[in-house]
Scaffold this active site. Structure first.
Site, PDB file in Angstrom:
ATOM      1  N   ARG A  87       0.850  -1.199   0.000  1.00 25.08           N
ATOM      2  CA  ARG A  87       0.000   0.000   0.000  1.00 25.08           C
ATOM      3  C   ARG A  87       0.881   1.243   0.000  1.00 25.08           C
ATOM      4  O   ARG A  87       0.945   1.977   0.976  1.00 25.08           O
ATOM      5  CB  ARG A  87      -0.970  -0.084   1.135  1.00 25.08           C
ATOM      6  N   GLN A  92      -0.643   2.392  -6.116  1.00 28.32           N
ATOM      7  CA  GLN A  92      -2.066   2.677  -5.898  1.00 28.32           C
ATOM      8  C   GLN A  92      -2.956   2.189  -7.042  1.00 28.32           C
ATOM      9  O   GLN A  92      -4.055   1.692  -6.798  1.00 28.32           O
ATOM     10  CB  GLN A  92      -2.274   4.172  -5.694  1.00 28.32           C
ATOM     11  N   ASP A  95      -3.999  -1.453  -6.640  1.00 34.58           N
ATOM     12  CA  ASP A  95      -4.541  -1.854  -5.338  1.00 34.58           C
ATOM     13  C   ASP A  95      -5.980  -2.368  -5.447  1.00 34.58           C
ATOM     14  O   ASP A  95      -6.946  -1.611  -5.336  1.00 34.58           O
ATOM     15  CB  ASP A  95      -4.453  -0.644  -4.398  1.00 34.58           C
ATOM     16  N   SER A  98      -8.396  -2.082  -2.406  1.00 33.32           N
ATOM     17  CA  SER A  98      -9.064  -0.783  -2.309  1.00 33.32           C
ATOM     18  C   SER A  98     -10.199  -0.659  -3.319  1.00 33.32           C
ATOM     19  O   SER A  98     -11.285  -0.200  -2.979  1.00 33.32           O
ATOM     20  CB  SER A  98      -8.063   0.355  -2.557  1.00 33.32           C
ATOM     21  N   TYR A 192      -2.352  -0.878   8.499  1.00 34.61           N
ATOM     22  CA  TYR A 192      -3.487  -1.643   9.007  1.00 34.61           C
ATOM     23  C   TYR A 192      -3.599  -1.498  10.521  1.00 34.61           C
ATOM     24  O   TYR A 192      -2.661  -1.059  11.186  1.00 34.61           O
ATOM     25  CB  TYR A 192      -3.323  -3.125   8.663  1.00 34.61           C
TER      26      TYR A 192
HETATM   27  P1  NAD Z   1      -9.075  -3.295   6.405  1.00 31.05           P
HETATM   28  O1  NAD Z   1     -10.108  -3.765   5.421  1.00 31.05           O
HETATM   29  O2  NAD Z   1      -7.978  -4.222   6.790  1.00 31.05           O
HETATM   30  O3  NAD Z   1      -9.855  -2.883   7.748  1.00 31.05           O
HETATM   31  C1  NAD Z   1     -10.953  -2.004   7.726  1.00 31.05           C
HETATM   32  C2  NAD Z   1     -10.867  -1.054   8.890  1.00 31.05           C
HETATM   33  O4  NAD Z   1     -11.187  -1.728  10.111  1.00 31.05           O
HETATM   34  C3  NAD Z   1      -9.471  -0.453   9.104  1.00 31.05           C
HETATM   35  O5  NAD Z   1      -9.568   0.962   8.952  1.00 31.05           O
HETATM   36  C4  NAD Z   1      -9.123  -0.872  10.525  1.00 31.05           C
HETATM   37  O6  NAD Z   1      -8.393   0.137  11.206  1.00 31.05           O
HETATM   38  C5  NAD Z   1     -10.479  -1.076  11.137  1.00 31.05           C
HETATM   39  N1  NAD Z   1     -10.522  -1.864  12.372  1.00 31.05           N
HETATM   40  C6  NAD Z   1      -9.797  -2.961  12.726  1.00 31.05           C
HETATM   41  N2  NAD Z   1     -10.142  -3.381  13.967  1.00 31.05           N
HETATM   42  C7  NAD Z   1     -11.128  -2.540  14.397  1.00 31.05           C
HETATM   43  C8  NAD Z   1     -11.898  -2.468  15.585  1.00 31.05           C
HETATM   44  N3  NAD Z   1     -11.738  -3.325  16.587  1.00 31.05           N
HETATM   45  N4  NAD Z   1     -12.802  -1.460  15.699  1.00 31.05           N
HETATM   46  C9  NAD Z   1     -12.989  -0.555  14.680  1.00 31.05           C
HETATM   47  N5  NAD Z   1     -12.296  -0.582  13.538  1.00 31.05           N
HETATM   48  C10 NAD Z   1     -11.370  -1.572  13.389  1.00 31.05           C
HETATM   49  O7  NAD Z   1      -8.434  -1.911   5.982  1.00 31.05           O
HETATM   50  P2  NAD Z   1      -8.381  -1.201   4.552  1.00 31.05           P
HETATM   51  O8  NAD Z   1      -9.673  -0.554   4.263  1.00 31.05           O
HETATM   52  O9  NAD Z   1      -7.898  -2.198   3.578  1.00 31.05           O
HETATM   53  O10 NAD Z   1      -7.303  -0.034   4.764  1.00 31.05           O
HETATM   54  C11 NAD Z   1      -6.312  -0.059   5.761  1.00 31.05           C
HETATM   55  C12 NAD Z   1      -5.364   1.093   5.653  1.00 31.05           C
HETATM   56  O11 NAD Z   1      -4.641   1.101   4.451  1.00 31.05           O
HETATM   57  C13 NAD Z   1      -5.973   2.470   5.727  1.00 31.05           C
HETATM   58  O12 NAD Z   1      -5.097   3.241   6.505  1.00 31.05           O
HETATM   59  C14 NAD Z   1      -5.947   2.978   4.351  1.00 31.05           C
HETATM   60  O13 NAD Z   1      -5.966   4.390   4.303  1.00 31.05           O
HETATM   61  C15 NAD Z   1      -4.637   2.420   3.931  1.00 31.05           C
HETATM   62  N6  NAD Z   1      -4.542   2.382   2.482  1.00 31.05           N
HETATM   63  C16 NAD Z   1      -3.420   2.932   1.887  1.00 31.05           C
HETATM   64  C17 NAD Z   1      -3.295   2.918   0.506  1.00 31.05           C
HETATM   65  C18 NAD Z   1      -2.113   3.513  -0.167  1.00 31.05           C
HETATM   66  O14 NAD Z   1      -1.401   4.284   0.409  1.00 31.05           O
HETATM   67  N7  NAD Z   1      -1.861   3.137  -1.406  1.00 31.05           N
HETATM   68  C19 NAD Z   1      -4.277   2.327  -0.264  1.00 31.05           C
HETATM   69  C20 NAD Z   1      -5.383   1.765   0.367  1.00 31.05           C
HETATM   70  C21 NAD Z   1      -5.487   1.792   1.747  1.00 31.05           C
END
Ligand code: NAD
Length: 330
Positions: A87, A92, A95, A98, A192
């Site tokens: 990530r 991006q 991904d 996403s 994460y």
């Molecule tokens: P994910 O699907 O693994 O999890 C979904 C969400 O659940 C996360 O935000 C996590 O913090 C939350 N979570 C976990 N345990 C929890 C709890 N007990 N209570 C409440 N919430 C809880 O995550 P995702 O959507 O795949 O994204 C994770 C991270 O990656 C984010 O910070 C996102 O911004 C980042 N991201 C970065 C890029 C990039 O830079 N290219 C691209 C996509 C996502």
């Protein structure tokens, strides 16, 4: 480029469109392919058809499907898992987690609106004023943020919560409020969430049980990679919700964020409708496919910059995404 005949029909893409783009339509796209790109992991039968020269690109569940990954390793296949795309900014466009989470979050908000026995927006009518519905989104990653944005567009009054501190600002920037549950977790290097300790989990459940009766709809998207979905909503919290409330549990695929979710089913418990959808992106196949195809095309362009596959194992995207590879004699 070989495309299996009929591969895109269910998603609204006719065979002729692939032919017009220069692809060859075939009955069996696996024959003589240097690179096989597909959505889901291969079946055992499909794995047997891969050779040591083949490159495979798909969602391979590298953290949870040990057997499948071992099968690919034993076959000597060089396999790239779409879940493992780092990530980082440079990756991006590749991904797929996403892009598919965007579809899931959007659709979850629509399901909540559809299942609610009330309006989402505030309405002023001759028959009286209707108060807007209150929506809570738990987990503010990619899916959660899209659910927040969609529920806001539909006119709901939306709150969001996540254990990662960075999400507060993201939730606020979408015009939603951040629900303070007094639980703050850590972010791992990949961005994460770290799994909460059992003690923190209990505190989170207790805090949610207090706040959840305020909401008409709760959309849950909380996940920790490679782990079962954290249980955020105990049965006792569902009992406290108002009749006609709705929970849409986007984490159903990994067990669900609500104790009463039945993955793949819609259940009614204590007058609350609990929806546990599986594979939400497949319910919006046109755009889910279009986005996934762009992700794969972008990864392919990275692995084969001039049409020839050149695997640079010092590159973070190539090495980070590869889950099994052919041993090359020194
Ligand atoms: P994910 O699907 O693994 O999890 C979904 C969400 O659940 C996360 O935000 C996590 O913090 C939350 N979570 C976990 N345990 C929890 C709890 N007990 N209570 C409440 N919430 C809880 O995550 P995702 O959507 O795949 O994204 C994770 C991270 O990656 C984010 O910070 C996102 O911004 C980042 N991201 C970065 C890029 C990039 O830079 N290219 C691209 C996509 C996502």
């Amino acid at each position: 480029m070989n495309v299996e005949r009929g591969a895109g029909v269910a998603a609204g893409f006719a065979d002729e469109a692939y032919a017009a783009a220069g692809a060859l339509l075939v009955e069996d796209a696996w024959v003589d392919a240097d690179v096989v790109a597909k959505v889901a992991k291969p079946t055992a039968e499909e794995t047997r058809r891969l050779t040591r020269e083949t490159i495979l690109i798909a969602f391979l569940q590298p953290l949870t499907d040990r057997e499948g990954v071992d099968g690919l390793a034993a076959a000597g296949v060089t396999a790239f898992a779409m879940e493992s795309i780092p990530r980082i900014t440079r990756a991006q466009s590749m991904d797929a987690l996403s892009s598919q989470a965007t579809v899931a979050g959007y659709k979850a908000a629509l399901i909540a609106a559809d299942r609610l026995p009330r309006f989402l927006p505030m309405l002023t009518t001759a028959a009286g004023t209707i108060a807007p519905a209150k929506v809570l989104v738990l987990g503010a990653g990619v899916a959660g943020l899209q659910a927040i944005a969609t529920a806001r567009r539909l006119g709901g009054v939306v709150s969001g919560f996540d254990v990662r501190p960075a999400t507060r600002e993201q939730v606020l920037s979408l015009g939603a409020s951040f629900l303070d549950l007094g639980i703050v977790g850590d972010e791992t290097e990949g961005g994460y969430a770290r799994e909460l300790t059992p003690e923190e989990q209990t505190r989170q459940q207790e805090a949610l049980e207090q706040r959840i009766p305020e909401f008409d709809a709760v959309i849950t998207t909380a996940a920790v990679p490679g782990r079962p979905a954290p249980k955020l909503i105990p049965a006792s919290a569902v009992e406290k919700m108002r009749l006609g409330s709705v929970i849409v549990d986007v984490a159903a695929e990994t067990g669900g964020n609500c104790e009463l979710t039945r993955p793949g089913d819609v259940v009614e418990e204590h007058g609350v409708t609990i929806v546990g959808p599986l594979n939400l992106p497949s319910t919006m196949p046109f755009h889910a496919s279009q986005l996934f195809a762009r992700n794969v095309a972008s990864l392919l362009a990275h692995l084969a910059p001039n049409g020839e596959v050149v695997l640079d194992w010092d590159d973070e995207i190539t090495s980070g995404t590869c889950v099994t590879r052919r041993e090359v004699a020194a």
